[in-house]
Design an enzyme around this catalytic site. Sequence first.
Site, PDB file in Angstrom:
ATOM      1  N   HIS A 190      87.237  77.436  55.585  1.00  0.00           N
ATOM      2  CA  HIS A 190      88.101  76.249  55.622  1.00  0.00           C
ATOM      3  C   HIS A 190      88.499  75.835  54.205  1.00  0.00           C
ATOM      4  O   HIS A 190      89.662  75.495  53.955  1.00  0.00           O
ATOM      5  CB  HIS A 190      87.377  75.056  56.272  1.00  0.00           C
ATOM      6  CG  HIS A 190      86.962  75.263  57.694  1.00  0.00           C
ATOM      7  ND1 HIS A 190      85.672  75.068  58.134  1.00  0.00           N
ATOM      8  CD2 HIS A 190      87.681  75.632  58.785  1.00  0.00           C
ATOM      9  CE1 HIS A 190      85.609  75.293  59.440  1.00  0.00           C
ATOM     10  NE2 HIS A 190      86.816  75.646  59.858  1.00  0.00           N
TER      11      HIS A 190
ATOM     12  N   LYS B 281      85.436  72.664  72.959  1.00  0.00           N
ATOM     13  CA  LYS B 281      84.108  73.143  72.547  1.00  0.00           C
ATOM     14  C   LYS B 281      83.043  72.081  72.798  1.00  0.00           C
ATOM     15  O   LYS B 281      83.209  70.930  72.424  1.00  0.00           O
ATOM     16  CB  LYS B 281      84.119  73.473  71.057  1.00  0.00           C
ATOM     17  CG  LYS B 281      84.981  74.660  70.733  1.00  0.00           C
ATOM     18  CD  LYS B 281      85.015  74.890  69.245  1.00  0.00           C
ATOM     19  CE  LYS B 281      86.028  75.974  68.927  1.00  0.00           C
ATOM     20  NZ  LYS B 281      86.228  76.150  67.491  1.00  0.00           N
TER      21      LYS B 281
ATOM     22  N   ARG C 261      92.830  84.637  60.072  1.00  0.00           N
ATOM     23  CA  ARG C 261      91.884  85.633  59.565  1.00  0.00           C
ATOM     24  C   ARG C 261      92.290  86.972  60.168  1.00  0.00           C
ATOM     25  O   ARG C 261      93.408  87.408  60.017  1.00  0.00           O
ATOM     26  CB  ARG C 261      90.455  85.237  59.955  1.00  0.00           C
ATOM     27  CG  ARG C 261      89.976  83.978  59.260  1.00  0.00           C
ATOM     28  CD  ARG C 261      88.735  83.419  59.880  1.00  0.00           C
ATOM     29  NE  ARG C 261      88.992  83.084  61.275  1.00  0.00           N
ATOM     30  CZ  ARG C 261      88.182  82.413  62.067  1.00  0.00           C
ATOM     31  NH1 ARG C 261      87.019  82.024  61.618  1.00  0.00           N
ATOM     32  NH2 ARG C 261      88.508  82.135  63.303  1.00  0.00           N
TER      33      ARG C 261
ATOM     34  N   SER D 100      82.767  78.936  61.792  1.00  0.00           N
ATOM     35  CA  SER D 100      81.657  77.988  61.940  1.00  0.00           C
ATOM     36  C   SER D 100      80.659  78.516  62.961  1.00  0.00           C
ATOM     37  O   SER D 100      79.443  78.434  62.775  1.00  0.00           O
ATOM     38  CB  SER D 100      82.180  76.622  62.398  1.00  0.00           C
ATOM     39  OG  SER D 100      83.031  76.076  61.423  1.00  0.00           O
TER      40      SER D 100
HETATM   41  O1  PNS Z   1      88.639  74.449  64.930  1.00  0.00           O
HETATM   42  P1  PNS Z   1      89.538  74.950  66.015  1.00  0.00           P
HETATM   43  O2  PNS Z   1      88.807  75.097  67.316  1.00  0.00           O
HETATM   44  O3  PNS Z   1      90.219  76.219  65.634  1.00  0.00           O
HETATM   45  O4  PNS Z   1      90.688  73.835  66.236  1.00  0.00           O
HETATM   46  C1  PNS Z   1      91.479  73.808  67.384  1.00  0.00           C
HETATM   47  C2  PNS Z   1      92.370  72.539  67.407  1.00  0.00           C
HETATM   48  C3  PNS Z   1      91.523  71.297  67.237  1.00  0.00           C
HETATM   49  C4  PNS Z   1      93.372  72.636  66.315  1.00  0.00           C
HETATM   50  C5  PNS Z   1      93.112  72.510  68.791  1.00  0.00           C
HETATM   51  O5  PNS Z   1      92.167  72.624  69.817  1.00  0.00           O
HETATM   52  C6  PNS Z   1      93.932  71.233  68.992  1.00  0.00           C
HETATM   53  O6  PNS Z   1      94.950  71.052  68.385  1.00  0.00           O
HETATM   54  N1  PNS Z   1      93.431  70.340  69.858  1.00  0.00           N
HETATM   55  C7  PNS Z   1      94.086  69.081  70.157  1.00  0.00           C
HETATM   56  C8  PNS Z   1      94.688  69.113  71.563  1.00  0.00           C
HETATM   57  C9  PNS Z   1      96.068  69.722  71.554  1.00  0.00           C
HETATM   58  O7  PNS Z   1      96.972  69.276  70.873  1.00  0.00           O
HETATM   59  N2  PNS Z   1      96.247  70.782  72.388  1.00  0.00           N
HETATM   60  C10 PNS Z   1      97.527  71.444  72.513  1.00  0.00           C
HETATM   61  C11 PNS Z   1      97.752  72.481  71.459  1.00  0.00           C
HETATM   62  S1  PNS Z   1      97.370  74.032  72.107  1.00  0.00           S
END
Ligand code: PNS
Length: 165
Positions: free
Chosen positions: A18, A42, A91, A129
């Site tokens: 990150h 998660k 990645r 993570s």
């Molecule tokens: O750390 P991560 O799991 O890669 O992050 C994922 C994240 C938080 C960016 C994604 O799950 C997210 O944007 N969640 C908010 C809900 C949302 O907007 N969902 C629609 C987009 S697919």
Amino acid sequence: MAELAIYPGSFDPLTNGHVDIIERGLRVFDRIVVAVALNVRKKGALFSVEERLDQIKRQFPEDEVEVDTFHGLLVDYARSRGCNVVLRGLRAVSDFEYELQMANMNRNLAPDIETVFVMAGENHFYISSTLVKEVARFGEDISEFVPAHVLDPLNEKLEAIDDEG
Ligand code: PNS
């Protein structure tokens, strides 16, 4: 050119992967809001939201990186911040499909918001993570994968879980 980008994620915990993406992002954007998502799918976060925010704050100067949290859709949060750029790291190829899905969904929901991808540095290609937590749990040294101030709290949390279970 946008001055501000939002870098969303779970950050449980903040890894050097990150940090690498944020540092690369700061070469392009003046400021980055690192936004911890509160309602991701998660389950069972290791660190509290406050702890994660603190980890990020300790790593970066306040004038370049702001920390925040968001509920609900990322695009709604971005709009509420008046920001039309979402920063994400890529990645290995395995990230591509997930990121493509999210970027396309977000574009569908908000055509005015662009997702900008930054390639992870080669030393960070395999850091996540989840993997860092898994490897640490089995007693391996993960000091090269997380910032120094994350290392001890991470090991302590994992030890506490092992003692409980
Ligand atoms: O750390 P991560 O799991 O890669 O992050 C994922 C994240 C938080 C960016 C994604 O799950 C997210 O944007 N969640 C908010 C809900 C949302 O907007 N969902 C629609 C987009 S697919």
